[in-house]
Scaffold this motif. Structure first.
Motif, PDB file in Angstrom:
ATOM      1  N   LYS A  13       0.823  -1.207   0.000  1.00 45.65           N
ATOM      2  CA  LYS A  13       0.000   0.000   0.000  1.00 45.65           C
ATOM      3  C   LYS A  13       0.861   1.263   0.000  1.00 45.65           C
ATOM      4  O   LYS A  13       0.539   2.247  -0.669  1.00 45.65           O
ATOM      5  CB  LYS A  13      -0.924   0.002   1.214  1.00 45.65           C
ATOM      6  N   ILE A  14       1.946   1.231   0.763  1.00 41.65           N
ATOM      7  CA  ILE A  14       2.850   2.388   0.813  1.00 41.65           C
ATOM      8  C   ILE A  14       3.497   2.617  -0.540  1.00 41.65           C
ATOM      9  O   ILE A  14       3.593   3.755  -1.014  1.00 41.65           O
ATOM     10  CB  ILE A  14       3.917   2.172   1.907  1.00 41.65           C
ATOM     11  N   ASP A  15       3.939   1.545  -1.191  1.00 40.43           N
ATOM     12  CA  ASP A  15       4.565   1.670  -2.510  1.00 40.43           C
ATOM     13  C   ASP A  15       3.587   2.255  -3.528  1.00 40.43           C
ATOM     14  O   ASP A  15       3.951   3.128  -4.335  1.00 40.43           O
ATOM     15  CB  ASP A  15       5.063   0.310  -2.996  1.00 40.43           C
ATOM     16  N   ILE A  16       2.348   1.773  -3.506  1.00 37.86           N
ATOM     17  CA  ILE A  16       1.332   2.289  -4.428  1.00 37.86           C
ATOM     18  C   ILE A  16       1.051   3.761  -4.131  1.00 37.86           C
ATOM     19  O   ILE A  16       0.957   4.592  -5.047  1.00 37.86           O
ATOM     20  CB  ILE A  16       0.043   1.453  -4.320  1.00 37.86           C
ATOM     21  N   PHE A  17       0.936   4.080  -2.846  1.00 40.51           N
ATOM     22  CA  PHE A  17       0.678   5.462  -2.457  1.00 40.51           C
ATOM     23  C   PHE A  17       1.799   6.381  -2.914  1.00 40.51           C
ATOM     24  O   PHE A  17       1.556   7.435  -3.510  1.00 40.51           O
ATOM     25  CB  PHE A  17       0.520   5.546  -0.936  1.00 40.51           C
ATOM     26  N   GLU A  48      -7.794  12.504  -2.718  1.00 35.18           N
ATOM     27  CA  GLU A  48      -8.402  11.190  -2.894  1.00 35.18           C
ATOM     28  C   GLU A  48      -7.354  10.080  -2.762  1.00 35.18           C
ATOM     29  O   GLU A  48      -7.635   9.007  -2.207  1.00 35.18           O
ATOM     30  CB  GLU A  48      -9.089  11.119  -4.261  1.00 35.18           C
ATOM     31  N   ILE A  49      -6.147  10.323  -3.264  1.00 31.81           N
ATOM     32  CA  ILE A  49      -5.055   9.358  -3.128  1.00 31.81           C
ATOM     33  C   ILE A  49      -4.749   9.118  -1.649  1.00 31.81           C
ATOM     34  O   ILE A  49      -4.596   7.978  -1.193  1.00 31.81           O
ATOM     35  CB  ILE A  49      -3.792   9.859  -3.872  1.00 31.81           C
ATOM     36  N   CYS A  50      -4.679  10.205  -0.890  1.00 26.39           N
ATOM     37  CA  CYS A  50      -4.393  10.089   0.548  1.00 26.39           C
ATOM     38  C   CYS A  50      -5.527   9.379   1.279  1.00 26.39           C
ATOM     39  O   CYS A  50      -5.282   8.547   2.160  1.00 26.39           O
ATOM     40  CB  CYS A  50      -4.174  11.478   1.143  1.00 26.39           C
ATOM     41  N   ALA A  51      -6.758   9.708   0.916  1.00 23.55           N
ATOM     42  CA  ALA A  51      -7.911   9.076   1.570  1.00 23.55           C
ATOM     43  C   ALA A  51      -7.905   7.571   1.336  1.00 23.55           C
ATOM     44  O   ALA A  51      -8.134   6.778   2.265  1.00 23.55           O
ATOM     45  CB  ALA A  51      -9.204   9.696   1.066  1.00 23.55           C
ATOM     46  N   ASP A  52      -7.639   7.149   0.104  1.00 24.18           N
ATOM     47  CA  ASP A  52      -7.589   5.717  -0.203  1.00 24.18           C
ATOM     48  C   ASP A  52      -6.489   5.015   0.599  1.00 24.18           C
ATOM     49  O   ASP A  52      -6.669   3.893   1.085  1.00 24.18           O
ATOM     50  CB  ASP A  52      -7.353   5.507  -1.699  1.00 24.18           C
ATOM     51  N   ASN A 245       6.024   3.642   8.748  1.00 26.74           N
ATOM     52  CA  ASN A 245       5.614   2.717   9.810  1.00 26.74           C
ATOM     53  C   ASN A 245       5.112   3.485  11.025  1.00 26.74           C
ATOM     54  O   ASN A 245       4.078   3.143  11.614  1.00 26.74           O
ATOM     55  CB  ASN A 245       6.777   1.808  10.195  1.00 26.74           C
ATOM     56  N   PHE A 246       5.834   4.524  11.419  1.00 25.49           N
ATOM     57  CA  PHE A 246       5.412   5.331  12.558  1.00 25.49           C
ATOM     58  C   PHE A 246       4.114   6.063  12.252  1.00 25.49           C
ATOM     59  O   PHE A 246       3.175   6.074  13.061  1.00 25.49           O
ATOM     60  CB  PHE A 246       6.505   6.337  12.941  1.00 25.49           C
ATOM     61  N   PHE A 247       4.039   6.670  11.076  1.00 23.01           N
ATOM     62  CA  PHE A 247       2.851   7.462  10.740  1.00 23.01           C
ATOM     63  C   PHE A 247       1.601   6.597  10.714  1.00 23.01           C
ATOM     64  O   PHE A 247       0.566   6.955  11.293  1.00 23.01           O
ATOM     65  CB  PHE A 247       3.035   8.152   9.388  1.00 23.01           C
ATOM     66  N   THR A 248       1.664   5.456  10.045  1.00 25.68           N
ATOM     67  CA  THR A 248       0.459   4.626   9.898  1.00 25.68           C
ATOM     68  C   THR A 248       0.043   4.001  11.226  1.00 25.68           C
ATOM     69  O   THR A 248      -1.153   3.908  11.523  1.00 25.68           O
ATOM     70  CB  THR A 248       0.676   3.532   8.845  1.00 25.68           C
ATOM     71  N   ALA A 249       1.015   3.573  12.031  1.00 27.78           N
ATOM     72  CA  ALA A 249       0.672   2.997  13.336  1.00 27.78           C
ATOM     73  C   ALA A 249       0.046   4.045  14.242  1.00 27.78           C
ATOM     74  O   ALA A 249      -0.954   3.785  14.926  1.00 27.78           O
ATOM     75  CB  ALA A 249       1.918   2.412  13.988  1.00 27.78           C
ATOM     76  N   TYR A 250       0.590   5.261  14.217  1.00 31.45           N
ATOM     77  CA  TYR A 250       0.111   6.302  15.125  1.00 31.45           C
ATOM     78  C   TYR A 250      -1.191   6.930  14.652  1.00 31.45           C
ATOM     79  O   TYR A 250      -2.009   7.341  15.472  1.00 31.45           O
ATOM     80  CB  TYR A 250       1.194   7.363  15.321  1.00 31.45           C
ATOM     81  N   ILE A 251      -1.411   6.997  13.345  1.00 25.89           N
ATOM     82  CA  ILE A 251      -2.683   7.569  12.880  1.00 25.89           C
ATOM     83  C   ILE A 251      -3.830   6.637  13.256  1.00 25.89           C
ATOM     84  O   ILE A 251      -4.938   7.085  13.588  1.00 25.89           O
ATOM     85  CB  ILE A 251      -2.670   7.845  11.353  1.00 25.89           C
TER      86      ILE A 251
END
Length: 281
Positions: A13-17, A48-52, A245-251
């Motif tokens: 998902k991170i690579d696609i983003f 929209e990219i960020c929301a997905d 990793n930090f951003f997604t875990a903390y959000i």
């Protein structure tokens, strides 16, 4: 130890983003005129990219939209690129141009989406987030989801989460951690209204350091137990994924713990005047 399945899905998902966010500029860039074409649509596309991307890292009961925050004190924020809210407790309030307005009580988080930012624009974006975050104030709220049992509206969980996502900080970031604090202090922004997370896709993630815990761990709240947390920066690391990793875990933790209140829509109407009131004799 981790989980290999989750790590693989998250990395995908991170690579696609990353790739989609970067290539979006090519889609909307006019090389002949050396500028973006349809800048408004370009901004919406990136939102929209960020929301997905964020949907993988949010509790299922939360939805993502964009629009304005409002409260019963006749305050309305500037437009927020991303609004994370509890759809089951949020009325659909739109004007004739489909601009959406969100009662602040049922909003868990707000985010700004930017491209390459100068230092001035970066600090301005943080000030804008702080002003929008300040609209979450109300009287005698009824909470729908609350992680703490406290009598008053005082916990970090009760505040709106705020975050910024950008492609790159287009300046020397060597001293930016100190400059972020100075910008807030100079504008007298209360600690509770300051950002929770900043993700620069190319540079790293900005958050806080909790000095109340022995290991000085990375933290997502600007103030804890009444004490100010210091700004903290984490680079992408050797593999290039550490900041994600930090951003997604903390959000996820921030939004999952965010208190959801039920809006009292009666408070959003002006007080009735005596001429409109009928009383039984």
């Amino acid at each position: 130890m981790g989980n290999s399945v989750f790590a693989a899905i998250a990395k995908q998902k991170i690579d696609i983003f990353r790739a989609t966010f970067a290539s979006s500029r090519e889609i909307f860039y006019d090389k002949d005129k050396n500028r973006l074409r349809h800048s408004g649509e370009f901004g919406v596309h990136r939102e929209e990219i960020c929301a997905d991307f964020l949907k993988l890292f949010l509790p299922k009961y939360l939805e993502i939209g964009s629009g304005f925050l409002m409260n019963s004190f006749d305050e309305v924020s500037t437009q927020c690129d991303l609004v994370i809210f509890d759809g089951s407790n949020t009325p659909l309030i739109e004007d004739s141009r489909n601009k959406r307005f969100f009662p602040v009580e049922s909003v868990a988080a707000i985010g700004e989406v930017k491209s390459k930012l100068s230092k001035h624009d970066f600090l301005s974006a943080l000030s804008k987030l702080a002003a929008a975050k300040a609209t979450r104030r109300f009287e005698n709220p009824t909470h729908v989801r609350r992680k703490v049992d406290l009598p008053d509206y005082i916990h970090n969980y009760d505040l709106t989460v705020s975050f910024l996502i950008c492609e790159k900080l287009d300046f020397d970031i060597k001293d930016i951690v100190a400059e972020i604090s100075k910008n807030y202090d100079d504008k007298e922004v209360p600690l509770k209204h300051r950002h929770n997370l900043i993700l620069s896709i190319e540079d790293g993630v900005f958050l806080y350091k909790n000095h109340l815990i022995a290991r000085d761990i990375a933290w997502m709240y600007p103030v804890t137990h009444g004490q100010r947390m210091k700004n903290f920066f984490i680079s992408p690391g050797v593999d290039g994924y550490g900041h994600f990793n930090f951003f997604t875990a903390y959000i996820f933790m921030l939004c999952a713990n965010a208190t959801i209140f039920q809006p009292d829509m009666g408070q959003y109407y002006p007080p009735a005047t005596e001429s409109f009131l009928q009383k039984e004799n």
